[in-house]
Design a protein around this motif. Structure first.
Motif, short mmCIF file in Angstrom:
data_model
loop_
_atom_site.label_atom_id
_atom_site.label_comp_id
_atom_site.label_asym_id
_atom_site.label_seq_id
_atom_site.Cartn_x
_atom_site.Cartn_y
_atom_site.Cartn_z
N ALA A 55 150.28 82.62 -6.32
CA ALA A 55 150.96 81.52 -5.66
C ALA A 55 151.30 80.39 -6.62
O ALA A 55 152.31 79.74 -6.47
CB ALA A 55 150.08 80.98 -4.53
N ALA A 56 150.41 80.14 -7.53
CA ALA A 56 150.67 79.09 -8.50
C ALA A 56 150.56 79.73 -9.88
O ALA A 56 149.53 79.70 -10.52
CB ALA A 56 149.67 77.95 -8.35
N ALA A 57 151.62 80.40 -10.27
CA ALA A 57 151.59 81.20 -11.49
C ALA A 57 151.31 80.34 -12.71
O ALA A 57 151.85 79.25 -12.83
CB ALA A 57 152.92 81.93 -11.66
N PRO A 58 150.44 80.83 -13.63
CA PRO A 58 150.20 80.08 -14.86
C PRO A 58 151.50 79.80 -15.58
O PRO A 58 152.37 80.65 -15.68
CB PRO A 58 149.30 81.04 -15.66
N GLY A 59 151.62 78.59 -16.09
CA GLY A 59 152.85 78.21 -16.77
C GLY A 59 153.84 77.52 -15.86
O GLY A 59 154.86 77.04 -16.29
N ARG A 170 148.91 74.08 -4.67
CA ARG A 170 150.05 74.80 -4.09
C ARG A 170 150.89 73.88 -3.21
O ARG A 170 152.12 73.89 -3.27
CB ARG A 170 149.53 75.98 -3.25
N ARG A 171 150.20 73.10 -2.37
CA ARG A 171 150.93 72.19 -1.49
C ARG A 171 151.74 71.18 -2.29
O ARG A 171 152.90 70.89 -1.98
CB ARG A 171 149.96 71.46 -0.56
N LEU A 172 151.14 70.64 -3.34
CA LEU A 172 151.84 69.67 -4.16
C LEU A 172 153.04 70.29 -4.86
O LEU A 172 154.08 69.66 -5.01
CB LEU A 172 150.88 69.07 -5.19
N MET A 173 152.91 71.55 -5.27
CA MET A 173 154.02 72.22 -5.93
C MET A 173 155.19 72.39 -4.97
O MET A 173 156.35 72.20 -5.34
CB MET A 173 153.56 73.57 -6.47
N HIS A 258 153.55 79.64 20.32
CA HIS A 258 153.22 80.57 21.40
C HIS A 258 152.82 81.95 20.88
O HIS A 258 152.97 82.95 21.57
CB HIS A 258 154.37 80.69 22.41
N LEU A 259 152.30 82.01 19.66
CA LEU A 259 151.91 83.30 19.07
C LEU A 259 150.69 83.88 19.79
O LEU A 259 149.84 83.15 20.29
CB LEU A 259 151.58 83.12 17.59
N SER A 260 150.60 85.19 19.81
CA SER A 260 149.40 85.83 20.34
C SER A 260 148.34 85.99 19.25
O SER A 260 147.15 86.03 19.53
CB SER A 260 149.74 87.21 20.92
N ARG A 261 148.76 86.07 18.01
CA ARG A 261 147.84 86.19 16.88
C ARG A 261 148.38 85.39 15.70
O ARG A 261 149.59 85.32 15.49
CB ARG A 261 147.68 87.65 16.43
N VAL A 262 147.46 84.81 14.94
CA VAL A 262 147.79 84.12 13.70
C VAL A 262 147.29 84.98 12.55
O VAL A 262 146.12 85.37 12.55
CB VAL A 262 147.13 82.73 13.64
N LEU A 263 148.15 85.29 11.60
CA LEU A 263 147.81 86.23 10.53
C LEU A 263 147.81 85.59 9.14
O LEU A 263 147.81 86.30 8.14
CB LEU A 263 148.77 87.41 10.55
N VAL A 264 147.84 84.27 9.08
CA VAL A 264 147.83 83.57 7.79
C VAL A 264 146.81 82.45 7.85
O VAL A 264 146.29 82.11 8.91
CB VAL A 264 149.22 83.02 7.43
N GLU A 265 146.58 81.85 6.69
CA GLU A 265 145.62 80.74 6.58
C GLU A 265 146.29 79.55 5.92
O GLU A 265 147.22 79.72 5.12
CB GLU A 265 144.42 81.17 5.74
N PRO A 266 145.83 78.33 6.23
CA PRO A 266 146.37 77.15 5.54
C PRO A 266 146.21 77.29 4.02
O PRO A 266 145.18 77.74 3.53
CB PRO A 266 145.51 76.00 6.09
N GLY A 267 147.26 76.92 3.30
CA GLY A 267 147.24 77.02 1.85
C GLY A 267 147.81 78.31 1.33
O GLY A 267 148.07 78.45 0.13
N GLU A 268 148.06 79.28 2.21
CA GLU A 268 148.59 80.57 1.76
C GLU A 268 150.08 80.45 1.44
O GLU A 268 150.83 79.79 2.16
CB GLU A 268 148.36 81.62 2.84
#
Length: 337
Positions: A55-59, A170-173, A258-268
């Motif tokens: 997500a935050a590649a070196p360089g 990641r959020r700042l980027m 209105h999702l039935s399922r959440v499949l991600v996490e904050p920061g992803e």
């Protein structure tokens, strides 16, 4: 021996909890309803495995970030000493005091590193530190017959702090990206059942601003990220039910409700088309559908203006009783998410 097993268990649990992080070897790292509604107890988050992404590649750090030579030196010294201590003991022996002190030195250096503001933190440093901690703790667990439980817990605590710091970076980027991304519809085929603008609320019967569009969906249908971005929020949000919010650039984000399922996490970090949840009718909804919002500079935008008219008008295999109603009233103004 029980302490050793406990340390290994901590390591395994942490690896499971951080499956979205790309694994890198040490050598590679050092090489160049009403709002008060509660979530239904039967609807819980289901983990999903997807191909790990850097997500935050070196360089590709923030302009304000810089590599920490102090951390690099501390990690290199720690690894060299740890390997030397392991060569001088018989497998199954207790961890020597010198190695316990070695761990104390490197965790102290990490604490100093984590005192840096996120905006000045290099993602490469985070990757190096995390790879080093996980790899060396695993090697110690294989070598020594007894690892102090408090030491293992301390190390895994630092691993968690490094994960949290990477999410901040990641959020700042994403927030520094100025260009408007290209958006695509979050499901297909697209059938708009309620437009953006003023409308009669389907449950309360009052005229209200509809801050997005409603899209017909089948229960459990995959909902996709409309553009690359970072997950800001993922979970229960009152009348919106299970909701995911994704930031795509500076002050530009989308919301999926209105999702039935959440499949991600904050920061992803998500790419365009990554699955972020499954369609449902949680929260205040009259049936299964996706409520999709697009916000720019603190104002709701009509997704039809940004994404264009959908090429498909009818859901495959279904024939709607009535064509989509058009309620293209005034644009909602002054509303905040």
């Amino acid at each position: 021996m029980p302490r050793c097993l406990a340390a290994l268990s901590l390591l395994v649990l942490t690896a499971c909890a951080t499956s979205h992080t790309e694994k890198v070897s040490f050598e590679e790292a050092f090489a160049a309803r009403p709002e008060s509604l509660e979530p239904p107890p039967s609807l819980t988050k289901v983990p999903v495995r997807r191909k790990p992404k850097a997500a935050a590649a070196p360089g590709k750090d923030l302009p304000t970030a810089s590599i920490s030579p102090e951390l690099q030196a501390a990690l290199a010294s720690f690894v060299n000493r740890a390997r030397e201590y392991r060569r001088t003991v018989q497998r199954g022996s207790a961890m020597p005091d010198d190695q316990v002190e070695n761990w104390g030195d490197v965790t102290g250096a990490l604490d100093d590193f984590l005192d840096r503001p996120a905006a000045k933190t290099s993602s490469l440093d985070i990757v190096r530190a995390r790879v080093t901690l996980e790899a060396e703790l695993e090697e110690d667990a294989r070598t020594y017959g007894d690892i102090p439980a408090e030491l293992a817990e301390s190390v895994m605590g630092r691993v968690g702090q490094l994960s949290a710091r990477m999410s901040e970076v990641r959020r700042l980027m994403v927030q520094t990206v100025r260009e408007v991304p290209r958006f695509t519809w979050p499901l297909f085929p697209v059938y708009v059942t309620s437009d953006f603008g003023e409308r009669e609320h389907p449950i309360k019967g009052e005229l209200r601003d509809h801050l997005g569009v409603d899209l017909s969906a089948k229960r459990g249908q995959a909902i996709l990220s409309a553009a690359p971005g970072v997950v800001l929020r993922a979970g229960w949000n009152g009348s919106h039910g299970y909701q995911v919010e994704v930031q795509h650039a500076s002050r530009i984000y989308t919301r999926y409700s209105h999702l039935s399922r959440v499949l991600v996490e904050p920061g992803e970090i998500l790419e365009r088309g990554d699955v972020l949840g499954l369609a449902g009718d949680t929260g205040m909804a009259t049936g299964v559908h996706l409520h999709f919002e697009l916000w720019k500079d603190g104002q709701p935008m009509n997704p039809l203006d940004e994404l264009g008219q959908p090429t498909e008008a009818v859901v495959v295999g279904e024939s709607p009783a009535q064509p989509p109603k058009k309620h293209q009233g005034r644009r909602p103004s002054g509303r905040r998410p």
